[in-house]
Structures are given as C-alpha cells and as structure tokens.
Design an enzyme around this catalytic site. Sequence first.
Site, mmCIF file in Angstrom:
data_model
loop_
_atom_site.group_PDB
_atom_site.id
_atom_site.type_symbol
_atom_site.label_atom_id
_atom_site.label_comp_id
_atom_site.label_asym_id
_atom_site.label_seq_id
_atom_site.Cartn_x
_atom_site.Cartn_y
_atom_site.Cartn_z
ATOM 1 N NE ARG A 77 1.785 87.750 36.427
ATOM 2 C CZ ARG A 77 2.446 87.712 35.609
ATOM 3 N NH1 ARG A 77 3.196 86.322 35.600
ATOM 4 N NH2 ARG A 77 3.478 88.971 35.365
ATOM 5 C CE LYS A 179 5.075 91.684 37.491
ATOM 6 N NZ LYS A 179 7.256 90.500 37.857
ATOM 7 C CD GLU A 215 11.060 83.500 40.217
ATOM 8 O OE1 GLU A 215 10.321 83.466 39.306
ATOM 9 O OE2 GLU A 215 10.531 83.552 41.676
#
Length: 332
Positions: A77, A179, A215
């Site tokens: 990721r 991220k 989210e």
Amino acid sequence: MSYAAPTGFAYRPTPWRFQAEWDGSWSEGRLLSDPRLSIEEGATCLHYGQQCFEGLKAYAAPDGTPLLFRPEENARRMARSAERLLLPPPPEELFFAGVRACVRANRDHLPAHGSGASLYVRPVLLGVGDNLGLRPAPRAVFRVFCSPVGPYFADGLRGIRLLVSDEDRVAPRGLGAYKAGGNYAGGLLLAKRAKEQGYDEVLYLDAIEHRYLDEAGSANVYGVAGGTLLTPRSPSILPSITLASLLVLAEEELGLRVERRRVAIDEVADFEEMGCTGTAAVITPVASVRHGEQEWRLPHAPGPRTEELYRLLVGTQTGALPDPRGWRMPVS
C-alpha cells in the site's frame, strides 16, 4: 520482556527509530536515537504534501515474541501511495528491514500479551531536498518509529457515536484511496466539531450525492443485516488491511454473506450491528449514527457477530489462535 499496557492512543517516545535515504538509490538504513528530523525548509513534504505513511501494530505472542499482522500488505500500500505521489517507493525488503529493526530495538516497550495494548508502528515516506517550485522532491527519507498504545476509542467496547458530516473529506477520483497525509488534515476540524457535540467520530458520505456511506474519519465502516455483512465500495475509500481480513473471517468463519457495494445512509436503519475497523480502531462497535435530525440507535453494540469477529481477528493478531492463512510475521 513486555511491560504494562498503556492507556489511550497517544505518542509515547521509544529509544530507537529506523531511517533510510533516497538520492537516486536507497541507502541500507540505520537505527537512530534522535526522534527529531532535520530537513530543508523548501522540502516538498512541507509545502506540497508530498508524503505518505502507513500504520501497523506489533503484538506480543503468549511467549512474548513480537508479531506483525500482514505487513506485506502495508508495504504494497505504501508503494502504491508513493507511486501516485511521485515518491520513490521503498523496496519491500527495505520496508520489512525498517519495521523489524524498529520493533526489535524497542522490544522492551512491547505491551504484554493479553493487555489489550500493542506497539504501534508508523512508517513514513517524505519528499525532502532543496526545492521551491511545484515539482517532485529530489531526495526522500523513509523513517519508521513506534509507540506503545492502548485502544483508539476509550469507550469503544461499549459502542461509539458517529455524526454524519455535511462536508467532504476527499474528492471522487482524488487521493482518498491513498494514505497521503493531506487526506487527514482536512478532517481535523470536522472531528473537533463532532466531539464538541458529544460524538466520538465523524462519518463521511460520498462527495457527489451525499447519500452513500464512505468511511469514518479514522476507520472503515461495516454493517450487519440478517446474514449479510455490508461495507461501502467507493473510489474515495482507503483500502483497509484490517477490513479485508475481517471480510475473509466473516465469510469463511462466520458463514456470513459479504457485500462490498454502495450503501445508502438510510440503510443504517436496517443494521443489527455496525462497526468501525482499521489498524488503530481494530473493530469498534457503533452504538448510534446521527444524520441531520435523524438518529439511528443500533440494537446491539457490540452485537454477537462483531464480538466473534473481534475474537477471531485479535486472536489471530496476538497468537492466541491458530493462523491457518499465514497472516502473522514473527520478529525474532
């Protein structure tokens, strides 16, 4: 040696951190005792947000051995985030070397098995070097530090309260699925407002119709209705390693049907259970959701499926249960 569990999710300095530098190629990296970073005032991480990070935890096994949970997924990721931000991705072997070295060097700060606490590990990738214009950084720093932490939500086991935001966190087809540090700064004010109104966390809807769940501010969300576990599918959501693991456990261990799809906010009314899930939140039950004048109270917080998923997930992470899927990585 493992020590007593800390309370709350906060930074607690540990003696050692790992750092490697990129200047056309990556250095081998080394352990440092200084928690401070010295970077150029024109560094792109400061001005243009050219940086990304990861979060994972080391847990104490029954014999005290530190256990990492699916760290290869964090490495992948971070590489994906780095490529999107035009940063040099740390090779997987460097990512593992940094995480292992940091955990090993700070092992005396690993909370004891069964304490409910862990050693939170934060790898961060920063664009550095002399710069002024809007262009990729000429150099990069990869640093890994760790901190012993307790639960993210102090009253999480009793269920948290979510407040739906009327503002957006990220844009569709933007950076929500990566991220990147800048994704989180915009949510600080909204989370502050939610807490001032007595809520634990903010819940975001899609940025186009403001109708579908995205989210929470610090975690993914799911709901259970009948024999189905539902979780939102959206291009703005960060792919969660914890959620992906939870979905496997729900389907293979609990026999639930798993659906990843657009989930309308009104469907919360049909949920028997709801939860937030992520590295920090683990699995935290939701007690209520407020949207405008409407407030839904969940019948169970936690519910039986959430309790069982928590037992299976944490048992796998901490070595209390078998690991048939090979998700654990011991740090010897």
